[in-house]
Design an enzyme around this catalytic site. Structure first.
Site, mmCIF file in Angstrom:
data_model
loop_
_atom_site.group_PDB
_atom_site.id
_atom_site.type_symbol
_atom_site.label_atom_id
_atom_site.label_comp_id
_atom_site.label_asym_id
_atom_site.label_seq_id
_atom_site.Cartn_x
_atom_site.Cartn_y
_atom_site.Cartn_z
ATOM 1 N N TYR A 245 -29.353 94.473 47.252
ATOM 2 C CA TYR A 245 -30.070 93.882 45.899
ATOM 3 C C TYR A 245 -29.675 92.472 45.539
ATOM 4 O O TYR A 245 -30.524 91.777 45.236
ATOM 5 C CB TYR A 245 -29.609 94.821 44.832
ATOM 6 C CG TYR A 245 -30.240 94.551 43.450
ATOM 7 C CD1 TYR A 245 -31.582 94.393 43.220
ATOM 8 C CD2 TYR A 245 -29.339 94.273 42.366
ATOM 9 C CE1 TYR A 245 -32.210 93.994 41.970
ATOM 10 C CE2 TYR A 245 -29.925 93.846 40.962
ATOM 11 C CZ TYR A 245 -31.172 93.605 40.914
ATOM 12 O OH TYR A 245 -31.751 93.333 39.966
ATOM 13 N N TYR B 280 -27.239 87.412 33.438
ATOM 14 C CA TYR B 280 -25.969 88.151 33.912
ATOM 15 C C TYR B 280 -24.798 87.473 34.520
ATOM 16 O O TYR B 280 -24.915 86.608 35.273
ATOM 17 C CB TYR B 280 -26.537 89.249 35.075
ATOM 18 C CG TYR B 280 -27.278 90.491 34.527
ATOM 19 C CD1 TYR B 280 -27.274 90.631 33.214
ATOM 20 C CD2 TYR B 280 -28.006 91.150 35.592
ATOM 21 C CE1 TYR B 280 -27.998 92.027 32.953
ATOM 22 C CE2 TYR B 280 -28.475 92.427 35.031
ATOM 23 C CZ TYR B 280 -28.820 92.782 33.830
ATOM 24 O OH TYR B 280 -29.447 93.938 33.486
ATOM 25 N N ARG C 269 -37.288 91.352 30.113
ATOM 26 C CA ARG C 269 -37.436 92.777 29.693
ATOM 27 C C ARG C 269 -38.723 93.284 29.447
ATOM 28 O O ARG C 269 -38.973 94.726 29.733
ATOM 29 C CB ARG C 269 -36.513 93.151 28.361
ATOM 30 C CG ARG C 269 -35.115 92.546 28.646
ATOM 31 C CD ARG C 269 -34.365 93.390 29.768
ATOM 32 N NE ARG C 269 -32.874 92.711 30.037
ATOM 33 C CZ ARG C 269 -32.066 93.370 30.964
ATOM 34 N NH1 ARG C 269 -32.491 94.223 31.879
ATOM 35 N NH2 ARG C 269 -30.994 92.904 31.155
ATOM 36 N N ARG D 250 -35.380 85.838 45.926
ATOM 37 C CA ARG D 250 -36.518 85.848 44.704
ATOM 38 C C ARG D 250 -36.386 84.504 43.944
ATOM 39 O O ARG D 250 -37.321 83.763 43.640
ATOM 40 C CB ARG D 250 -36.479 87.112 43.821
ATOM 41 C CG ARG D 250 -37.393 86.737 42.566
ATOM 42 C CD ARG D 250 -37.439 88.213 41.547
ATOM 43 N NE ARG D 250 -36.020 88.849 41.440
ATOM 44 C CZ ARG D 250 -35.969 89.862 40.873
ATOM 45 N NH1 ARG D 250 -37.056 90.602 40.383
ATOM 46 N NH2 ARG D 250 -34.875 90.447 40.150
ATOM 47 N N GLU E 260 -34.076 105.037 35.748
ATOM 48 C CA GLU E 260 -34.816 103.855 35.566
ATOM 49 C C GLU E 260 -36.165 104.254 34.930
ATOM 50 O O GLU E 260 -36.897 104.888 35.684
ATOM 51 C CB GLU E 260 -34.656 102.764 36.228
ATOM 52 C CG GLU E 260 -35.115 101.341 36.184
ATOM 53 C CD GLU E 260 -35.094 100.426 37.053
ATOM 54 O OE1 GLU E 260 -33.768 100.123 37.359
ATOM 55 O OE2 GLU E 260 -35.953 99.550 37.345
#
Ligand code: 3EB
Length: 347
Positions: free
Chosen positions: A153, A213, A226, A160, A334
């Site tokens: 991840y 983060y 979000r 990305r 999720e």
């Protein structure tokens, strides 16, 4: 007078989509097939994402069908297949990691595959005139595995973020809604919706912005908001990103799938409140106005997650439950959602 009815979403068993006439496909923007199913019935020229997230307690495969409600045009650029309406473009692209050259200068295959996919997407969006990525769905196998010395991840996040920068996109602030899940098998798969006019990025006051983060979650931050709200659509369309049991930047309730589901709904409620604030003129979407996709790590948790889901939004909302690995190994569930568009539950 316009004949454009606007965006709509349907979840349908592939067995019923298979029966549909050629005409039925005329204004389809694109389709994702969730679970394992042969895809030969999808006409050429319709962008298709095959997503190996097994459907839990339902038909073997479900089609997630996005329809423009007006005329569409089809095209392809490199590996990207797309269809577009006057205001939005749906695209899908797959890239098999096994087709990539191995280890180059310590940069993992997955990081390079992710960057290559996003570079192609941004080049298409710039050329076609739909520069604003609105919603991105990312799937690849073994998301929690460590390979080439780091978590996959994290490698995805690095690729990305790199491609957003190279494509002239911001990596903070104005970023799309997204999700990133571990599929059972198959190539790196991205499907997405982009717009001519930039949507608003919505954040959650209960959560640290993902693009901020701290480093313990990886050296390159995730690039997503979000939620994303398109006020250019009538009525406005909202995408709520994959939402999990994270408050601040920490996972809450490890090992407790019901508490994680309830916490995810608190996060969704907070995001919806922010979306209402961002659109004072809008009708204001409630959690019962949305369509949902719920990713469950362990199939045995389905009953508990579904009961908790019903307590929060009842049983009248369109929803699919699928098995997928969530991007942190302590996350068991999720939930993503969207609203404002028309929706039909074809099951
Ligand atoms: C989180 O909140 C949980 O990397 O695109 C949710 C939505 C998550 C999108 C992504 C990751 C992504 O950090 C994981």
């Amino acid at each position: 007078m316009s004949l454009v009815r606007g965006l709509s979403l349907a979840y349908m068993p592939t067995s019923s989509v298979r029966q549909c006439s050629q005409q039925w496909w005329d204004d389809v923007l694109g389709v994702a097939i969730l679970g394992d199913g042969e895809a030969g019935f999808v006409p050429n020229g319709v962008p298709l994402a095959r997503v190996a997230t097994p459907v839990l307690a339902g038909p073997q495969a479900i089609c997630e069908v996005w329809r423009a409600g007006g005329p569409v045009r089809a095209g392809a650029r490199g590996r990207v297949r797309y269809r577009c309406s006057e205001t939005m473009l749906f695209g899908a692209i797959e890239l098999d990691e096994r087709a990539m050259p191995a280890g180059m200068e310590g940069v993992s295959v997955l990081q390079r595959a992710t960057a290559a996919v996003y570079r192609e997407v941004f080049a298409l969006l710039d050329e076609a005139g739909y520069p604003a990525l609105f919603r991105a769905w990312n799937y690849f196998p073994a998301i929690n595995a460590v390979a080439d010395g780091s978590e996959r991840y994290w490698q995805f996040n690095a690729g990305r973020q790199e491609a957003f920068g190279a494509g002239g996109r911001s990596t903070t602030g104005r970023v799309p809604a997204a999700c990133a899940l571990g599929s059972a098998h198959g190539p790196f798969t991205l499907y997405f919706i982009a717009l001519r006019e930039a949507p608003l990025a919505i954040e959650n006051p209960r959560q640290v912005c993902a693009y901020h983060y701290p480093e313990q979650y990886g050296p390159r931050s995730p690039t997503f908001a979000r939620a994303s709200l398109a006020l250019s659509q009538t009525p406005p369309v909202l995408f709520v990103s994959g939402t999990a049991s994270i408050v601040g930047h920490k996972t809450l309730h490890p090992g407790d799938v019901v508490a994680q589901t309830a916490e995810s709904f608190r996060n969704i409620a907070a995001v919806l409140a922010e979306a209402r604030r961002a659109d004072p003129a809008g009708s204001g979407l409630d959690s019962r106005d949305l369509a949902y996709k719920v990713y469950v790590r362990y199939p045995g948790d389905l009953g508990a997650v579904r009961a908790c889901f019903r307590e929060h939004v009842g049983d009248a909302v369109p929803v699919v439950f699928v098995q997928a690995d969530v991007c942190r190994d302590d996350l068991l569930v999720e939930i993503e959602a969207s609203g404002g568009h028309a929706m039909e539950d074809g099951r």
